[in-house]
Design a protein around this motif. Structure first.
Motif, PDB file in Angstrom:
ATOM      1  N   ALA A  79      59.170  63.812  46.907  1.00  9.58           N
ATOM      2  CA  ALA A  79      58.296  64.827  47.506  1.00  9.58           C
ATOM      3  C   ALA A  79      57.063  65.057  46.650  1.00  9.58           C
ATOM      4  N   ARG A  80      57.248  65.091  45.335  1.00 12.92           N
ATOM      5  CA  ARG A  80      56.120  65.293  44.426  1.00 12.92           C
ATOM      6  C   ARG A  80      55.145  64.128  44.512  1.00 12.92           C
ATOM      7  N   LEU A  81      55.662  62.914  44.510  1.00 11.15           N
ATOM      8  CA  LEU A  81      54.795  61.739  44.585  1.00 11.15           C
ATOM      9  C   LEU A  81      54.090  61.652  45.937  1.00 11.15           C
ATOM     10  N   ARG A  82      54.784  62.005  47.017  1.00 10.27           N
ATOM     11  CA  ARG A  82      54.172  62.002  48.349  1.00 10.27           C
ATOM     12  C   ARG A  82      53.014  62.992  48.393  1.00 10.27           C
ATOM     13  N   LYS A  83      53.237  64.178  47.818  1.00 11.89           N
ATOM     14  CA  LYS A  83      52.185  65.205  47.790  1.00 11.89           C
ATOM     15  C   LYS A  83      50.969  64.686  47.022  1.00 11.89           C
ATOM     16  N   LEU A  84      51.213  64.074  45.864  1.00 12.34           N
ATOM     17  CA  LEU A  84      50.098  63.536  45.069  1.00 12.34           C
ATOM     18  C   LEU A  84      49.356  62.440  45.827  1.00 12.34           C
ATOM     19  N   ARG A  85      50.103  61.572  46.525  1.00 12.76           N
ATOM     20  CA  ARG A  85      49.470  60.488  47.276  1.00 12.76           C
ATOM     21  C   ARG A  85      48.620  61.040  48.411  1.00 12.76           C
ATOM     22  N   LEU A  86      49.135  62.039  49.124  1.00 11.11           N
ATOM     23  CA  LEU A  86      48.375  62.638  50.221  1.00 11.11           C
ATOM     24  C   LEU A  86      47.118  63.329  49.705  1.00 11.11           C
ATOM     25  N   GLU A  87      47.212  63.996  48.567  1.00  6.84           N
ATOM     26  CA  GLU A  87      46.030  64.630  47.980  1.00  6.84           C
ATOM     27  C   GLU A  87      44.998  63.577  47.582  1.00  6.84           C
TER      28      GLU A  87
END
Length: 79
Positions: free
Chosen positions: A43-51
């Motif tokens: 979830a953390r990596l997905r959030k960073l990728r989307l940002e």
């Protein structure tokens, strides 16, 4: 306190107690903890990728050119 109790307390202080016994089903607890950690990391990596993707607009590829039609050259009939 008599001498035997004092000796016992000193011995217990020097010697470690029995090894901690794993709880029944502890493997399930470990697996659940690892799964939760993996989900949180994902979830953390997905959030960073989307940002990151939102900050930089996607680069559009140049449109491909249509292949030119080729015609076969007819050999002149020697006659």
């Amino acid at each position: 306190m008599d001498k035997s109790e004092m000796a016992r307390e000193r011995a217990e202080a020097l010697m470690p107690g029995p090894p901690a016994r794993a709880e029944k089903g502890s493997a399930g607890v470990i697996i659940a903890a690892e799964a939760k950690a993996t989900q949180e990391k994902t979830a953390r990596l997905r959030k960073l990728r989307l940002e990151r993707d939102a900050a930089t607009p996607p680069v559009e590829a140049a449109p491909k050119r249509a292949a030119a039609k080729t015609t076969r050259s007819r050999k002149k009939a020697a006659g």
